[in-house]
Write a protein that holds these residues in place. Sequence first.
Motif, PDB file in Angstrom:
ATOM      1  N   THR A   1      -1.428   6.671  11.017  1.00  0.00           N
ATOM      2  CA  THR A   1      -0.510   5.621  10.592  1.00  0.00           C
ATOM      3  C   THR A   1      -1.318   4.409  10.151  1.00  0.00           C
ATOM      4  O   THR A   1      -2.530   4.364  10.334  1.00  0.00           O
ATOM      5  CB  THR A   1       0.434   5.187  11.736  1.00  0.00           C
ATOM      6  OG1 THR A   1      -0.350   4.677  12.807  1.00  0.00           O
ATOM      7  CG2 THR A   1       1.293   6.327  12.212  1.00  0.00           C
ATOM      8  N   GLY A   2      -0.630   3.433   9.616  1.00  0.00           N
ATOM      9  CA  GLY A   2      -1.260   2.168   9.302  1.00  0.00           C
ATOM     10  C   GLY A   2      -1.643   1.442  10.579  1.00  0.00           C
ATOM     11  O   GLY A   2      -1.121   1.726  11.660  1.00  0.00           O
TER      12      GLY A   2
ATOM     13  N   ALA B   1      -1.815   5.710   4.559  1.00  0.00           N
ATOM     14  CA  ALA B   1      -1.907   5.399   5.993  1.00  0.00           C
ATOM     15  C   ALA B   1      -2.843   4.228   6.250  1.00  0.00           C
ATOM     16  O   ALA B   1      -3.684   4.255   7.134  1.00  0.00           O
ATOM     17  CB  ALA B   1      -2.340   6.620   6.795  1.00  0.00           C
ATOM     18  N   ILE B   2      -2.680   3.189   5.458  1.00  0.00           N
ATOM     19  CA  ILE B   2      -3.464   1.973   5.632  1.00  0.00           C
ATOM     20  C   ILE B   2      -2.489   0.836   5.866  1.00  0.00           C
ATOM     21  O   ILE B   2      -1.517   0.682   5.135  1.00  0.00           O
ATOM     22  CB  ILE B   2      -4.344   1.675   4.394  1.00  0.00           C
ATOM     23  CG1 ILE B   2      -5.384   2.775   4.222  1.00  0.00           C
ATOM     24  CG2 ILE B   2      -5.018   0.323   4.519  1.00  0.00           C
ATOM     25  CD1 ILE B   2      -6.240   2.635   2.997  1.00  0.00           C
ATOM     26  N   GLY B   3      -2.739   0.057   6.894  1.00  0.00           N
ATOM     27  CA  GLY B   3      -1.874  -1.072   7.189  1.00  0.00           C
ATOM     28  C   GLY B   3      -2.681  -2.258   7.654  1.00  0.00           C
ATOM     29  O   GLY B   3      -3.832  -2.130   8.081  1.00  0.00           O
ATOM     30  N   ARG B   4      -2.087  -3.402   7.596  1.00  0.00           N
ATOM     31  CA  ARG B   4      -2.779  -4.624   7.967  1.00  0.00           C
ATOM     32  C   ARG B   4      -2.592  -4.901   9.456  1.00  0.00           C
ATOM     33  O   ARG B   4      -1.491  -4.920   9.966  1.00  0.00           O
ATOM     34  CB  ARG B   4      -2.239  -5.791   7.152  1.00  0.00           C
ATOM     35  CG  ARG B   4      -3.023  -7.056   7.381  1.00  0.00           C
ATOM     36  CD  ARG B   4      -2.784  -8.083   6.320  1.00  0.00           C
ATOM     37  NE  ARG B   4      -3.084  -7.605   4.986  1.00  0.00           N
ATOM     38  CZ  ARG B   4      -4.307  -7.528   4.480  1.00  0.00           C
ATOM     39  NH1 ARG B   4      -5.334  -7.849   5.195  1.00  0.00           N
ATOM     40  NH2 ARG B   4      -4.492  -7.102   3.244  1.00  0.00           N
TER      41      ARG B   4
ATOM     42  N   GLU C   1       0.855  -1.190   0.000  1.00  0.00           N
ATOM     43  CA  GLU C   1       0.000   0.000   0.000  1.00  0.00           C
ATOM     44  C   GLU C   1       0.890   1.239   0.000  1.00  0.00           C
ATOM     45  O   GLU C   1       1.871   1.303   0.730  1.00  0.00           O
ATOM     46  CB  GLU C   1      -0.871  -0.029   1.255  1.00  0.00           C
ATOM     47  CG  GLU C   1      -1.945   1.019   1.298  1.00  0.00           C
ATOM     48  CD  GLU C   1      -3.062   0.778   0.314  1.00  0.00           C
ATOM     49  OE1 GLU C   1      -3.665   1.768  -0.119  1.00  0.00           O
ATOM     50  OE2 GLU C   1      -3.323  -0.372  -0.040  1.00  0.00           O
TER      51      GLU C   1
ATOM     52  N   THR D   1      -6.630   1.948   9.657  1.00  0.00           N
ATOM     53  CA  THR D   1      -5.857   3.155   9.908  1.00  0.00           C
ATOM     54  C   THR D   1      -5.913   3.421  11.404  1.00  0.00           C
ATOM     55  O   THR D   1      -6.963   3.268  12.019  1.00  0.00           O
ATOM     56  CB  THR D   1      -6.460   4.355   9.158  1.00  0.00           C
ATOM     57  OG1 THR D   1      -6.366   4.094   7.772  1.00  0.00           O
ATOM     58  CG2 THR D   1      -5.714   5.629   9.477  1.00  0.00           C
TER      59      THR D   1
ATOM     60  N   LEU E   1      -7.448  -4.402   6.861  1.00  0.00           N
ATOM     61  CA  LEU E   1      -6.827  -3.138   6.483  1.00  0.00           C
ATOM     62  C   LEU E   1      -7.427  -2.028   7.346  1.00  0.00           C
ATOM     63  O   LEU E   1      -8.638  -1.788   7.305  1.00  0.00           O
ATOM     64  CB  LEU E   1      -7.059  -2.844   5.004  1.00  0.00           C
ATOM     65  CG  LEU E   1      -6.380  -3.815   4.038  1.00  0.00           C
ATOM     66  CD1 LEU E   1      -6.797  -3.525   2.614  1.00  0.00           C
ATOM     67  CD2 LEU E   1      -4.886  -3.719   4.182  1.00  0.00           C
TER      68      LEU E   1
END
Length: 182
Positions: free
Chosen positions: A54-55, A26-29, A21, A36, A34
């Motif tokens: 952040t993610g 600012a997307i994280g697993r 990504e 934020t 998924l």
Amino acid sequence: MVRPCPGAQGAESNYKKFGAEPADHAIGRSRGGLTTKIHLASDGRGRALGFVLTGGQVADTSLLAETLSEIRVAGARGRPRSRPRRVIADKGYPSKKNRAWLRSRGIAATIPERADQVAHRRRRPGRPIDFGDEQQARYKGRNVVERCFNRLKQWRGIAARTDKTARNFHAGLCLAATLQWV
């Protein structure tokens, strides 16, 4: 022999994108998929002072200094105030680095230790962290931040994170936080 449908053989989920990504989203697993994460600082009345996006997989403790550096409160005259007198945080924020950073800036801290840190301190005694009755009474005021989050998330776009880029999501947060102040 009948072969099962190819979709039933553990194919990857449809919502996963190919590749990483982009950082500006600012997307994280995390465990929930998924997501934020909003790192937020608020005042004693539950109004947002500063936040960092952040993610979802980023640890809270790594962004305490960056979140507090976002604070700018204008006074009657002079420079805006950017340093709080006291920080009240939950068990996601205690670390030697954060405590040293707060101490070097003269900011008092009310942050309880995690159970693993207490066990480590029993094995290797050092400087004790006072979390007596006075600190526990202060810690009860931490729910003000949770109420701030609840008021921000009354906006459907913030609660659902429908914006693609973090810039647009941040702008929505700024607007909602401004309306809290007004």
